[in-house]
Design a protein around this motif. Structure first.
Motif, PDB file in Angstrom:
ATOM      1  N   GLU A 164      48.542  50.687  12.787  1.00  0.00           N
ATOM      2  CA  GLU A 164      49.975  50.909  12.947  1.00  0.00           C
ATOM      3  C   GLU A 164      50.638  49.551  13.140  1.00  0.00           C
ATOM      4  OE1 GLU A 164      52.875  53.749  15.597  1.00  0.00           O
ATOM      5  OE2 GLU A 164      51.247  52.718  16.654  1.00  0.00           O
ATOM      6  N   THR A 203      54.216  49.129  16.962  1.00  0.00           N
ATOM      7  CA  THR A 203      53.955  50.150  17.976  1.00  0.00           C
ATOM      8  C   THR A 203      55.238  50.797  18.440  1.00  0.00           C
ATOM      9  OG1 THR A 203      52.152  48.764  18.825  1.00  0.00           O
ATOM     10  CG2 THR A 203      52.862  50.606  20.214  1.00  0.00           C
ATOM     11  N   GLY A 260      55.542  53.785  21.152  1.00  0.00           N
ATOM     12  CA  GLY A 260      54.337  54.606  21.049  1.00  0.00           C
ATOM     13  C   GLY A 260      54.548  56.026  20.569  1.00  0.00           C
ATOM     14  N   THR A 304      52.419  56.319  17.556  1.00  0.00           N
ATOM     15  CA  THR A 304      51.054  56.178  18.065  1.00  0.00           C
ATOM     16  C   THR A 304      50.544  57.502  18.620  1.00  0.00           C
ATOM     17  OG1 THR A 304      51.809  53.991  18.816  1.00  0.00           O
ATOM     18  CG2 THR A 304      49.583  54.664  19.437  1.00  0.00           C
ATOM     19  N   LEU A 330      47.329  59.647  17.238  1.00  0.00           N
ATOM     20  CA  LEU A 330      46.223  60.011  18.121  1.00  0.00           C
ATOM     21  C   LEU A 330      46.022  61.523  18.164  1.00  0.00           C
ATOM     22  CD1 LEU A 330      46.893  57.506  21.037  1.00  0.00           C
ATOM     23  CD2 LEU A 330      44.854  57.548  19.583  1.00  0.00           C
ATOM     24  N   LEU A 378      42.207  53.459  16.259  1.00  0.00           N
ATOM     25  CA  LEU A 378      43.537  52.997  15.872  1.00  0.00           C
ATOM     26  C   LEU A 378      43.817  51.640  16.496  1.00  0.00           C
ATOM     27  CD1 LEU A 378      46.523  53.383  14.867  1.00  0.00           C
ATOM     28  CD2 LEU A 378      46.932  54.678  16.980  1.00  0.00           C
ATOM     29  N   SER A 425      47.124  49.222  17.044  1.00  0.00           N
ATOM     30  CA  SER A 425      48.588  49.259  16.989  1.00  0.00           C
ATOM     31  C   SER A 425      49.139  47.897  17.397  1.00  0.00           C
ATOM     32  CB  SER A 425      49.122  50.359  17.907  1.00  0.00           C
ATOM     33  OG  SER A 425      50.516  50.496  17.753  1.00  0.00           O
ATOM     34  N   GLN A 462      56.169  47.845  23.809  1.00  0.00           N
ATOM     35  CA  GLN A 462      54.754  48.226  23.706  1.00  0.00           C
ATOM     36  C   GLN A 462      54.201  48.676  25.059  1.00  0.00           C
ATOM     37  OE1 GLN A 462      51.285  45.525  22.883  1.00  0.00           O
ATOM     38  NE2 GLN A 462      51.388  46.479  20.854  1.00  0.00           N
ATOM     39  N   ALA A 501      54.353  52.336  25.515  1.00  0.00           N
ATOM     40  CA  ALA A 501      53.219  53.003  24.873  1.00  0.00           C
ATOM     41  C   ALA A 501      51.951  52.870  25.704  1.00  0.00           C
ATOM     42  CB  ALA A 501      52.997  52.414  23.479  1.00  0.00           C
ATOM     43  N   VAL A 554      42.487  53.939  20.968  1.00  0.00           N
ATOM     44  CA  VAL A 554      43.537  53.037  20.518  1.00  0.00           C
ATOM     45  C   VAL A 554      43.389  51.678  21.186  1.00  0.00           C
ATOM     46  CG1 VAL A 554      45.176  53.878  22.271  1.00  0.00           C
ATOM     47  CG2 VAL A 554      46.028  52.714  20.222  1.00  0.00           C
ATOM     48  N   PHE A 556      45.726  48.231  21.642  1.00  0.00           N
ATOM     49  CA  PHE A 556      47.054  47.648  21.462  1.00  0.00           C
ATOM     50  C   PHE A 556      46.925  46.136  21.305  1.00  0.00           C
ATOM     51  CE2 PHE A 556      48.015  51.633  23.700  1.00  0.00           C
ATOM     52  CZ  PHE A 556      48.985  52.147  22.844  1.00  0.00           C
TER      53      PHE A 556
END
Length: 201
Positions: A59, A62, A65, A68, A72, A81, A83, A91, A94, A104, A106
Motif C-alpha cells: 500500500e 497509508t 489506515g 489498510t 487486512l 502487507l 504500508s 500513519q 493507523a 502488516v 508500517f
C-alpha cells in the motif's frame, strides 16, 4: 428489478466492516484528514486481497489506515502487507489501531525511495500516493508478480484533490490502458477506480 432485489443490490450497504474502522474514522476526523479511502473502495480492496491467499501486498499511502484496515480484512493469516507513508501524524492513527496486527509492517518514508530500493515482488499494489501512480509508475508495475493486481482510486473529480492532481489523471488513464502485458479495466464508481492485472512474466 424488483424492490427487494434493488435494496439487496444497494452498494452503499456494506456488511462486515472491519472492526478497527470506527476508531480509525473517529481519529481521522479528529486530525482533519480528508483523503481516506471511502467504503466502496474499501470493500473492493477487501475482496481483491481475499483473492490472493498467502499474498504479498503493498500500500503506497497509508493515510490514517482506512484502506489498510480493509486490506487486512480480506487477507488470510499467511498474507503480509507493507504500508508506506511520509506523514507520521496520519500513519500513527493507523498504527494505533492496526499496529498490533503482525501481518502488516508500517514503513515511514518516501514511497518513491521505497519503490526504488525494495527487492520484493507483490501480488497486489494499492497505489494511493503520487509515487507509484503519477511518478515511478514503471517501477511499481515492475514489482508485480504475474497475475498481480495494480489498483488505484481517486480518478473521478473530487473537491479535496490536491493541486496538480486533476490535469494528470487523463494522461495516467491513457498510459495504463495502453500498457502491454496487462489487462486493464476502469470503473466509474466510488471515487473512480482502475485496475490492471499483469499477464506477462
Amino acid at each position: 428489478m424488483s424492490e427487494p432485489t434493488s435494496r439487496m443490490m444497494d452498494d452503499d450497504s456494506i456488511r462486515h466492516v472491519p472492526h478497527a474502522l470506527a476508531a480509525i474514522q473517529s481519529n481521522t476526523a479528529a486530525i482533519g484528514f480528508q483523503l481516506a479511502s471511502e467504503p466502496k473502495t474499501g470493500s473492493l480492496l477487501r475482496a481483491l486481497a481475499a483473492s490472493k491467499p498467502g499474498g504479498r501486498f503493498l500500500e503506497l499511502g497509508t493515510g490514517t489506515g482506512v484502506g489498510t484496515a480493509w486490506l487486512l480484512a480480506g487477507m488470510d493469516e499467511h498474507s503480509r502487507l507493507v504500508s508506506v507513508d511520509t506523514d507520521p501524524e496520519v500513519q500513527n492513527v493507523a498504527k494505533r489501531s492496526l499496529g498490533q496486527n503482525t501481518r502488516v509492517t508500517f514503513h515511514l518514508g518516501d514511497a518513491a525511495a521505497f519503490l526504488e530500493s525494495t527487492t520484493e515482488r507483490f501480488d497486489l499494489i494499492y497505489a494511493d500516493a503520487w509515487p507509484g501512480k503519477f511518478t515511478h509508475l514503471d517501477r511499481a508495475l515492475s514489482l508485480l508478480n504475474r497475475g498481480g493486481i495494480y489498483f488505484i482510486d481517486d480518478l473521478l473529480p473530487q473537491s479535496n484533490w490536491p493541486e496538480g492532481h486533476a490535469p494528470r489523471v487523463p494522461a495516467l488513464i491513457e498510459d495504463l490502458e495502453g500498457r502491454s502485458g496487462f489487462v486493464a479495466t476502469k470503473m466509474a464508481w466510488a471515487s473512480g477506480l482502475m485496475m490492471l492485472v499483469r499477464t506477462d512474466g
